[in-house]
Design an enzyme around this catalytic site. Sequence first.
Site, PDB file in Angstrom:
ATOM      1  N   SER A 168       0.981  -1.311   0.060  1.00  0.00           N
ATOM      2  CA  SER A 168       0.039   0.140  -0.069  1.00  0.00           C
ATOM      3  C   SER A 168       0.843   1.081   0.109  1.00  0.00           C
ATOM      4  CB  SER A 168      -0.879   0.014   1.208  1.00  0.00           C
ATOM      5  OG  SER A 168      -0.135  -0.012   2.418  1.00  0.00           O
ATOM      6  N   GLY A 171      -8.201  -6.267   6.826  1.00  0.00           N
ATOM      7  CA  GLY A 171      -7.345  -6.252   5.403  1.00  0.00           C
ATOM      8  C   GLY A 171      -5.940  -6.376   5.827  1.00  0.00           C
ATOM      9  N   GLY A 216       0.654  -9.074   7.147  1.00  0.00           N
ATOM     10  CA  GLY A 216       0.530  -9.010   8.845  1.00  0.00           C
ATOM     11  C   GLY A 216       1.571  -8.146   9.275  1.00  0.00           C
ATOM     12  N   LEU A 241      -9.147 -11.978   3.653  1.00  0.00           N
ATOM     13  CA  LEU A 241      -9.685 -13.034   2.746  1.00  0.00           C
ATOM     14  C   LEU A 241      -8.787 -13.786   1.934  1.00  0.00           C
ATOM     15  CD1 LEU A 241     -12.788 -11.059   1.771  1.00  0.00           C
ATOM     16  CD2 LEU A 241     -12.578 -12.803   3.471  1.00  0.00           C
ATOM     17  N   GLN A 288      -1.943 -14.897   2.045  1.00  0.00           N
ATOM     18  CA  GLN A 288      -1.538 -13.874   3.185  1.00  0.00           C
ATOM     19  C   GLN A 288      -1.859 -14.508   4.504  1.00  0.00           C
ATOM     20  OE1 GLN A 288      -3.989 -10.407   2.070  1.00  0.00           O
ATOM     21  NE2 GLN A 288      -2.298  -9.493   0.713  1.00  0.00           N
ATOM     22  N   CYS A 299      -0.760   3.121 -12.982  1.00  0.00           N
ATOM     23  CA  CYS A 299      -1.319   3.543 -11.726  1.00  0.00           C
ATOM     24  C   CYS A 299      -0.304   4.673 -11.351  1.00  0.00           C
ATOM     25  CB  CYS A 299      -1.174   2.377 -10.665  1.00  0.00           C
ATOM     26  SG  CYS A 299      -2.821   1.171 -10.936  1.00  0.00           S
TER      27      CYS A 299
END
Length: 410
Positions: A141, A180, A184, A203, A207, A364
């Site tokens: 992110s 989300g 971790g 989900l 991960q 992006c």
Amino acid sequence: MLFQKLMQKVVEKGNLRLIGAGGRVYDCGDGSGERCTLRLHNRALEYTLVLNPPLYLAEAYMNGTISVEEGSLRGFIEMLARNYHVLENNRLVTLGFALARHTRHLKQYNPVGKAQQNVAHHYDLSGELYDLFLDTDRQYSCAYFRNGDESLEQAQADKKLHLAAKLYLNRPGLKLLDIGSGWGGLGLYMAQAGDCDVTGVTLSTEQHKLSCERAKKAGLEDRVKFHLRDYREDDNRYDRIVSVGMFEHVGKKNYREFFEKVSSLLADDGVFVLHSVGRVNDPGPVNPFIRKYIFPGTDVPTLGEVLPVIEDCMLTVTDVEVLRLHYAETLRHWEERFQANRGKVAELYDERFCRMWEAYLVGCEMGFRHQGLMVFQIQITKSATAVPQTRDYIYEWEHRHAGEASQAAE
């Protein structure tokens, strides 16, 4: 060819040369900057590309039916991004954009099962792939660049530090929910730096597996628990909630459901920090290439769409920060690392996959540089007294823990 006519109208500033499938050469733009030359290898593209340029151009590059013979893909995408406002207003493609706007709600159906399918499409790829372009903590992110010249590791450590400061971790033993939770890293940081009891939900099976392994390796499995489940399936109460890079997958029609659920999970004196990609201009559909191939079900909100829903859910906005070019810089770092390891990525997948991810990462980045994308962080509470009156506590936390962040980035 029809595509050449479109590009000659769209590229007002730049230096683009097109070579048609038959070998004919067309020049577009005002000749400024480095020239980029594209060759079309399929005659049908000369006409079909105009129907949905953001999708079909990326697909053609991914499939090898368009190649860059001079300059770079980065140069071409940046040229289009700088002139994108012209493309949006061109009569040849206006109908396609209008159709995308009016049908975007059909793509926001997001029940628990569908949400898990969308997550698996992207996040359950080979873990080795993410090691080839992310930082060592696998923070997938927007990083936080205080000066702009930090390493990716430092900027990602500072992102975690910045979020922790806004969560106001003012006492040990706070129960924290990470919606989300990725691989971790953020949850483990909160447990270590803030002495929190952390619950993470994801989900993604890949991960979840790695998160649990990391918690055990760090000796924190008694205070950090990761679960493979939807946040809507949790019925506990938490002193602090954080969500980073997940809200983009909720969908506009589901915002109320999201904030109502957060409200039910949050303690009366609790603090919630939401970190999400957003738009600074009018709401619009997500790039169709990104939605189809990279993040199915994704949606990018404006603050004007989000804030009224928060207020309607009887929650209080106590702080808002807009990060403008931070994600552009993050994506630049990712793309540089991806290119440095391109051969290894091709061994994992193939050249088509490499071209697809090139288009994704560069596209992006240019969206954040030239097309009104940004990241917002919203601090939300139920009580006006949940956090101090001024933002001094944020800076004080960051100052106290800055050394730890620098050490973690090394």
